[in-house]
Write a protein that holds these residues in place. Sequence first.
Motif, PDB file in Angstrom:
ATOM      1  N   TRP A 703       0.836  -1.212   0.000  1.00  0.00           N
ATOM      2  CA  TRP A 703       0.000   0.000   0.000  1.00  0.00           C
ATOM      3  C   TRP A 703       0.870   1.262   0.000  1.00  0.00           C
ATOM      4  O   TRP A 703       1.822   1.365   0.759  1.00  0.00           O
ATOM      5  CB  TRP A 703      -0.887   0.041   1.245  1.00  0.00           C
ATOM      6  N   ASN A 704       0.499   2.220  -0.848  1.00  0.00           N
ATOM      7  CA  ASN A 704       1.082   3.558  -0.771  1.00  0.00           C
ATOM      8  C   ASN A 704       0.144   4.452   0.041  1.00  0.00           C
ATOM      9  O   ASN A 704      -1.077   4.431  -0.174  1.00  0.00           O
ATOM     10  CB  ASN A 704       1.281   4.157  -2.163  1.00  0.00           C
ATOM     11  N   LEU A 705       0.721   5.239   0.943  1.00  0.00           N
ATOM     12  CA  LEU A 705      -0.074   6.074   1.840  1.00  0.00           C
ATOM     13  C   LEU A 705       0.095   7.545   1.473  1.00  0.00           C
ATOM     14  O   LEU A 705       1.214   8.058   1.410  1.00  0.00           O
ATOM     15  CB  LEU A 705       0.360   5.850   3.291  1.00  0.00           C
ATOM     16  N   TYR A 706      -1.019   8.222   1.220  1.00  0.00           N
ATOM     17  CA  TYR A 706      -1.049   9.652   0.919  1.00  0.00           C
ATOM     18  C   TYR A 706      -1.739  10.383   2.074  1.00  0.00           C
ATOM     19  O   TYR A 706      -2.748   9.892   2.607  1.00  0.00           O
ATOM     20  CB  TYR A 706      -1.809   9.922  -0.378  1.00  0.00           C
ATOM     21  N   LEU A 707      -1.215  11.557   2.452  1.00  0.00           N
ATOM     22  CA  LEU A 707      -1.757  12.279   3.599  1.00  0.00           C
ATOM     23  C   LEU A 707      -2.042  13.744   3.276  1.00  0.00           C
ATOM     24  O   LEU A 707      -1.388  14.346   2.428  1.00  0.00           O
ATOM     25  CB  LEU A 707      -0.773  12.227   4.784  1.00  0.00           C
ATOM     26  N   CYS A 708      -3.015  14.276   3.982  1.00  0.00           N
ATOM     27  CA  CYS A 708      -3.297  15.722   4.070  1.00  0.00           C
ATOM     28  C   CYS A 708      -3.811  16.331   2.772  1.00  0.00           C
ATOM     29  O   CYS A 708      -3.425  17.442   2.386  1.00  0.00           O
ATOM     30  CB  CYS A 708      -2.065  16.491   4.541  1.00  0.00           C
ATOM     31  N   GLY A 709      -4.712  15.634   2.096  1.00  0.00           N
ATOM     32  CA  GLY A 709      -5.412  16.224   0.968  1.00  0.00           C
ATOM     33  C   GLY A 709      -6.797  16.679   1.396  1.00  0.00           C
ATOM     34  O   GLY A 709      -7.278  16.353   2.480  1.00  0.00           O
ATOM     35  N   ASN A 710      -7.445  17.452   0.562  1.00  0.00           N
ATOM     36  CA  ASN A 710      -8.841  17.811   0.831  1.00  0.00           C
ATOM     37  C   ASN A 710      -9.500  18.319  -0.444  1.00  0.00           C
ATOM     38  O   ASN A 710      -8.841  18.797  -1.369  1.00  0.00           O
ATOM     39  CB  ASN A 710      -8.965  18.875   1.928  1.00  0.00           C
ATOM     40  N   GLY A 711     -10.814  18.193  -0.487  1.00  0.00           N
ATOM     41  CA  GLY A 711     -11.591  18.780  -1.572  1.00  0.00           C
ATOM     42  C   GLY A 711     -11.977  20.189  -1.175  1.00  0.00           C
ATOM     43  O   GLY A 711     -11.167  20.949  -0.646  1.00  0.00           O
ATOM     44  N   GLY A 712     -13.230  20.560  -1.404  1.00  0.00           N
ATOM     45  CA  GLY A 712     -13.702  21.864  -0.957  1.00  0.00           C
ATOM     46  C   GLY A 712     -13.454  22.966  -1.957  1.00  0.00           C
ATOM     47  O   GLY A 712     -13.157  22.740  -3.136  1.00  0.00           O
ATOM     48  N   MET A 713     -13.558  24.218  -1.465  1.00  0.00           N
ATOM     49  CA  MET A 713     -13.459  25.380  -2.344  1.00  0.00           C
ATOM     50  C   MET A 713     -12.057  25.545  -2.924  1.00  0.00           C
ATOM     51  O   MET A 713     -11.874  26.059  -4.014  1.00  0.00           O
ATOM     52  CB  MET A 713     -13.882  26.634  -1.572  1.00  0.00           C
ATOM     53  N   LYS A 714     -11.052  25.110  -2.163  1.00  0.00           N
ATOM     54  CA  LYS A 714      -9.693  25.149  -2.688  1.00  0.00           C
ATOM     55  C   LYS A 714      -9.089  23.758  -2.510  1.00  0.00           C
ATOM     56  O   LYS A 714      -8.451  23.461  -1.503  1.00  0.00           O
ATOM     57  CB  LYS A 714      -8.857  26.204  -1.966  1.00  0.00           C
ATOM     58  N   PRO A 715      -9.256  22.867  -3.501  1.00  0.00           N
ATOM     59  CA  PRO A 715      -8.787  21.485  -3.360  1.00  0.00           C
ATOM     60  C   PRO A 715      -7.265  21.410  -3.221  1.00  0.00           C
ATOM     61  O   PRO A 715      -6.531  22.254  -3.732  1.00  0.00           O
ATOM     62  CB  PRO A 715      -9.255  20.810  -4.650  1.00  0.00           C
ATOM     63  N   ARG A 716      -6.833  20.358  -2.527  1.00  0.00           N
ATOM     64  CA  ARG A 716      -5.396  20.125  -2.379  1.00  0.00           C
ATOM     65  C   ARG A 716      -5.122  18.641  -2.510  1.00  0.00           C
ATOM     66  O   ARG A 716      -5.746  17.825  -1.815  1.00  0.00           O
ATOM     67  CB  ARG A 716      -4.904  20.612  -1.012  1.00  0.00           C
TER      68      ARG A 716
END
Length: 844
Positions: A703-716
């Motif tokens: 498994w590859n682990l990705y952290l600290c993203g988000n959708g919303g008004m300013k996606p990251r």
Amino acid sequence: MSRKETLVVVGNGMVGHRFLEKLVDAGGLERYDVKVFGEEVRPAYDRVHLSEYFSGRSAEDLSMVSEGFYEQEGIQLILNEAITSIDRESCEVQTASGNTQKYDQLVLATGSYPFVPPVPGHDRENCFVYRTIEDLEAIKEAARNSKVGAVVGGGLLGLEAAKALKDLGLETHVVEFAPRLMAVQVDDGGGAMLRRKIESLGVTIHTSKNTQQIVDGEGAVHQMQFADGEQLNTDIVLFSAGIRPRDELAKSTGLELGERGGVVIDNDCRTSDQRIFAIGECALWSGRIFGLVAPGYQMGQVVVNQLTGQSGNAFTGADMSTKLKLMGVDVASIGDAHGNTEGNLSYQLIDEEKEVYKKLVVSKNKKKVLGAVLVGDAEEYGNLLQMMLNDMRPPENPAELILPHTDGSASSGLGVAALPETAQICSCYDVSKGDLVSAVAGGCMDMGALKAETSAGTGCGGCTALVKQVLDHELTELGVEVKKDICEHFPHSRQELYHLVRVGELKSFNEVLEKHGKGRGCDICKPTVGSVLASCWNEYVLKDQHAQVQDTNDYFLGNMQKDGTYSIVPRVPGGEITPEKLITIGEVGRDFNLYTKITGGQRIDLFGARVEQLPEIWKRLVDAGFETGHAYGKSLRTVKSCVGSTWCRYGVLDSVSMAIAVENRYRGVRSPHKIKMAVSGCTRECAEAQSKDVGVIATEKGWNLYLCGNGGMKPRHADLFATELDDETLVKTIDRFLMFYIRTADRLQRTSVWMENLEGGLDYLREVIIEDSLGLCQELEDEMTYLVGTYQCEWKTTIEDPQKLKRFNQFVNSDKSDSNVVFVTERDQIRPATHDEKIALKQL
């Protein structure tokens, strides 16, 4: 020694008392023998926060007079003694009891009185005004035997009065003649959003209503009859339809009055008699009555300057911008809020999900801020007000001033460093930025000291955020570490509170407040501490010691919607659901006539449930094997997944099994903000894991682990954190990450913003989580294991407790449902009726 002149002050309200404090500060008592007449039985008190009398504050708490002030300063205060006449020729006033008093100078601070529309029946029993503590005591007594209350007037005072009735447990209605609430301060868009938010709190709004008469009610004390033929039955009628100046004393003695009332004053606040001044709401300057305390305080300072021979500014009007919290709703109005300036440009932001409305008005050439309306979120008030008052140029795209910044970056507005020293920060006490800077340089290192030294922020409170910004900026300039205190009740950041709760093993808000805070708490610190307690101990949030600090969603274990109903969101781990459970959801949706929708998180939302229906709905769902989905909490929401290697020909690993395991592990874990996760079975990424706080993607090596993203008004996009992890290492790494975030993040801070604010960013996070650079990893794992072991379905616990079920009633003292909840059918399902549709349905 020369004889002291006699100064008589008529009125001992907020403006009159503040004038006396300024007179003392200016040394005026060396020249004047001061006598003050007040017609109420108690000295000056805070009318701005009068509604807090119903939520626990006493008359003593509301008092503006420090203990012994009048006695120590030698000011004679005569209470319960109204002045009935003024003899200008002999310079003498007469009281209601027949006493007389000579004067050399006279100050009228008689204030205003509530306007009561002259409709037949306005003087019936249980019809009140909302002005004095005695009025409130009478209202409180009447409420003991009442179920319904109606407020006539939907302005500032009317909505404050509605809060008072709501606090007394009454079914509450607001009746407004204009087509919107707060017609003077906000525009149509702001009024519509304010109405929606007030109605969601259980208050019914009636606009465009002309009350014709008040007669005997049907099943109630009164019936209000309107010009459109409708009626409203109510036990209490509370008039709060505006104010009128108390100018009868001036009128009887022949002072010049305005055409519509008010004692005419000049720029020195003198009346047509040079020995008589007028200040506050009784005074008319340039044809205007100023119905806020700040202009009255400014008038008082002008009179002090005149009486003591000090230089100072004349009164040349006042800015009527205002920021306040009405029934917990932030509302602000700045300058030309309605956009009446010729050739103006306006920008609007409407966020129906968060129930926020913002409007910005600028000049045609975009070089000047003219006004603004803010409803639901007034964070920009201080900056926008200063830009308007100081003619500061907005950015090239002025809309940036009201757009949200979800990435944690600074607003596009001005910083306090850009403000001139002369900028007025606090209008109530005329405190400039220069005054605050001097106070900080003189040793005021926290908000308490700064407020005590300058009085800034102690009036209406609208400038508090900006005062804090100036304080923080000046401390930083002095090389002093700026503390991130969550509010005035706790001198600690959220991170510090977390550690105090954990180390001290504190188990309730009251314990935390007693050991580490002061006062009674507020809407900021209560839910913050409640979240911290849940993150540490994971106790049932509706235990008696915890329920009091929850916000509305957590208190009712459901997301409140725009019409005051709630959504039902059962947990569907990994999006996997059996046909039997699908049938149960369908039956519940059908039997309770709920709107159903499949969400982006692979769950099914049921909308339109009334508060009294929640327990019955959840009992059926729990009996069918469902658990709460925590859609109402700052906690794990969903773990989205594709079908993975079990079904998909491209799948590398079993993403569904992993998603279910992860969701079942972290369900119910409370955190500073909501958390979303996803697991994709291959790099084709059908579960969109890289847009989540925690994203897991299968590869042929693990498994590859990705952290600290988000959708919303300013996606990251999430960052790749670790690669080729086995199942056990993956879960252990997520454990450490989540607990470190819970321990160290600020209040309401998303994982993306938190990580970007960490010094060293992603590399530092790897050092802590993978390399154990702080020696915390075992603690983090143990704490998560504890939280996982204490999980309970909050709805299952609730429906098994008869005492807890009592809270799920729309009204405290009535079994009625909320009549304002009205649905119409669209695409074969219900939706909330619009305002116009409600009117049309009522007329059928």
